[in-house]
Design an enzyme around this catalytic site. Sequence first.
Site, PDB file in Angstrom:
ATOM      1  N   TYR A 110       0.852  -1.186   0.000  1.00  0.00           N
ATOM      2  CA  TYR A 110       0.000   0.000   0.000  1.00  0.00           C
ATOM      3  C   TYR A 110       0.886   1.234   0.000  1.00  0.00           C
ATOM      4  CZ  TYR A 110      -3.414   3.464   1.688  1.00  0.00           C
ATOM      5  OH  TYR A 110      -4.213   4.566   1.839  1.00  0.00           O
ATOM      6  N   LYS A 157       4.549   9.169   8.747  1.00  0.00           N
ATOM      7  CA  LYS A 157       4.298   8.609  10.075  1.00  0.00           C
ATOM      8  C   LYS A 157       5.296   9.096  11.140  1.00  0.00           C
ATOM      9  CE  LYS A 157       1.203   5.211   8.276  1.00  0.00           C
ATOM     10  NZ  LYS A 157       1.203   4.398   7.093  1.00  0.00           N
ATOM     11  N   ASP A 164       9.326   2.568  -0.252  1.00  0.00           N
ATOM     12  CA  ASP A 164       8.290   3.247   0.510  1.00  0.00           C
ATOM     13  C   ASP A 164       8.468   2.862   1.980  1.00  0.00           C
ATOM     14  OD1 ASP A 164       6.108   4.324   1.716  1.00  0.00           O
ATOM     15  OD2 ASP A 164       4.621   3.443   0.362  1.00  0.00           O
TER      16      ASP A 164
HETATM   17  C1  LIG Z   1       0.546   4.832   5.711  1.00  0.00           C
HETATM   18  C2  LIG Z   1       1.278   4.537   4.467  1.00  0.00           C
HETATM   19  C3  LIG Z   1       1.188   5.363   3.331  1.00  0.00           C
HETATM   20  C4  LIG Z   1       0.217   6.500   3.243  1.00  0.00           C
HETATM   21  O1  LIG Z   1       0.471   7.505   4.158  1.00  0.00           O
HETATM   22  P1  LIG Z   1      -0.721   8.531   4.524  1.00  0.00           P
HETATM   23  O2  LIG Z   1      -0.066   9.521   5.419  1.00  0.00           O
HETATM   24  O3  LIG Z   1      -1.789   7.721   5.166  1.00  0.00           O
HETATM   25  O4  LIG Z   1      -1.175   9.129   3.239  1.00  0.00           O
HETATM   26  C5  LIG Z   1       2.000   5.086   2.255  1.00  0.00           C
HETATM   27  N1  LIG Z   1       2.842   4.043   2.268  1.00  0.00           N
HETATM   28  C6  LIG Z   1       2.953   3.219   3.327  1.00  0.00           C
HETATM   29  C7  LIG Z   1       3.929   2.097   3.298  1.00  0.00           C
HETATM   30  C8  LIG Z   1       2.160   3.427   4.461  1.00  0.00           C
HETATM   31  O5  LIG Z   1       2.243   2.584   5.486  1.00  0.00           O
END
Ligand SMILES: *Cc1c(COP(=O)(O)O)cnc(C)c1O
Length: 465
Positions: free
Chosen positions: A145, A268, A240
């Site tokens: 994701y 995060k 990511d």
């Molecule tokens: C949470 C997450 C996102 C998206 O971040 P948001 O701040 O919710 O838009 C993208 N990539 C990974 C791996 C994530 O865990």
Amino acid sequence: MLNHENSHTIFNNARNLIPGGVNSPARAFGAVGGEPIVFDRGEGAYLYDVDGNKYVDYVQSWGPMILGHAHPRVIAAIQAAAVKGTSFGAPTLLENTLAQMVIDTVPSIEKIRFVNSGTEATMSAIRLARGFTGRKKIIKFIGNYHGHVDSLLVAAGSSAATLGVPNSPGVTEGTIQDTILLPYNNVEALKNAFHSAGKEIAAAIVEPVAGNMGCVVGSSNFLYELRHLTQENGAVLIFDEVMSGWRVGKSGAGARFSLVPDITTLGKVIGGGLPVGAYGGRADIMDNILPKGKVFQAGTLSGNPLAMAAGVATLRVLNESDPFAAIERKAAMLAEGLEDAARDAKIPAAIEQIGSMMTLFFLTEQDNKIDQHRMSGTTFNGGIVERSTATSSTGGCFSSKITDWESASRCDTNRYANFFWNMLDRGFYFPCSQFETFFMSAVITEKEINQTIDAAAEVFKLLSL
Ligand SMILES: *Cc1c(COP(=O)(O)O)cnc(C)c1O
């Protein structure tokens, strides 16, 4: 049963005001049935709901709260920034400070740009990779994701998977026609894709430790091949690490696995609980972003002083206290305790854990029979480290049972829902889906971990009846 009367009333009202009553589907409890808990406040390891119930928090706002809730130094930094004004839409010193801290911590990042969410970070990184290479196609892995970016919202794990909408209405075929979907941890499929379309591929984006189909660790073979093939074909490799940054270790999965991506996306933890995302990497690529280069990307509130202050304070506390080995030790302790308790109750389960990330997968009887051979070694390139060495900085604890979305999606989600509600009732807040990661933090102590394991042992016995 805990009383959730106030939660119920507030959520009912929210449903008339906000679609589905929530501002993000991951928190809607759809995958476990029932209604979300409405929270009033958090302090350290604990969350308190609007009915006065108290929970040990293993969700941690889905990753950011590695220092626990309302950490005094983070709050003080936000307050100090707020009294000076909340947004200028102009440069501040705090942006340099946070940029320097990230660059000093993540070895592959030479230059960085801050945005407001992980979604913005991955969206911008993809655009940059396409602009830089002049190519169209991107590789994305099933069950990974990357936020709700149109071109990446296919086979996208947790929320999307949980709700059964791997392809969202509104995402057109045109948008995703340049997205090549490949299974995670599958070297053969990777080689084939590069063999047939190598020179058309602008970028491959991957969660080196996946956290959005539950926690699934990328194998060393797979990640090594991915680095090798992108390099050989002139494609940009994007790690990511929005979730895994500061979670699989201080410098993220790239550094831990000794792999150097071209671009890393973050979010995060670097926002300390405020909305922050970032993408950074090779200076020669990053310099293609406007105004230095021609790839457009902008943000009215990007680099917001409150968000930067929260990020700086969080990273400063992490740098000074260096809690990573201790957090990892506690994570392994919880993982081991949950696994033993499940085994004692004859509940087929597999725990995947690395750093402060982990998932308890409830297996079907059939999957449980697959031979579970743990590989061992002392470095990541040696592969996977045995549970007994999980406290080492290169360790982690994973079975060979859950390796991709295919194996994760076969898990017993009903049993997970049962586990979730029974744990909630005993005061332990776990993610409301089998396909999410839960987290250890600096402020959860052995006392809470032992209480969690005892409660889980009780719940597993109920589940086995
Ligand atoms: C949470 C997450 C996102 C998206 O971040 P948001 O701040 O919710 O838009 C993208 N990539 C990974 C791996 C994530 O865990």
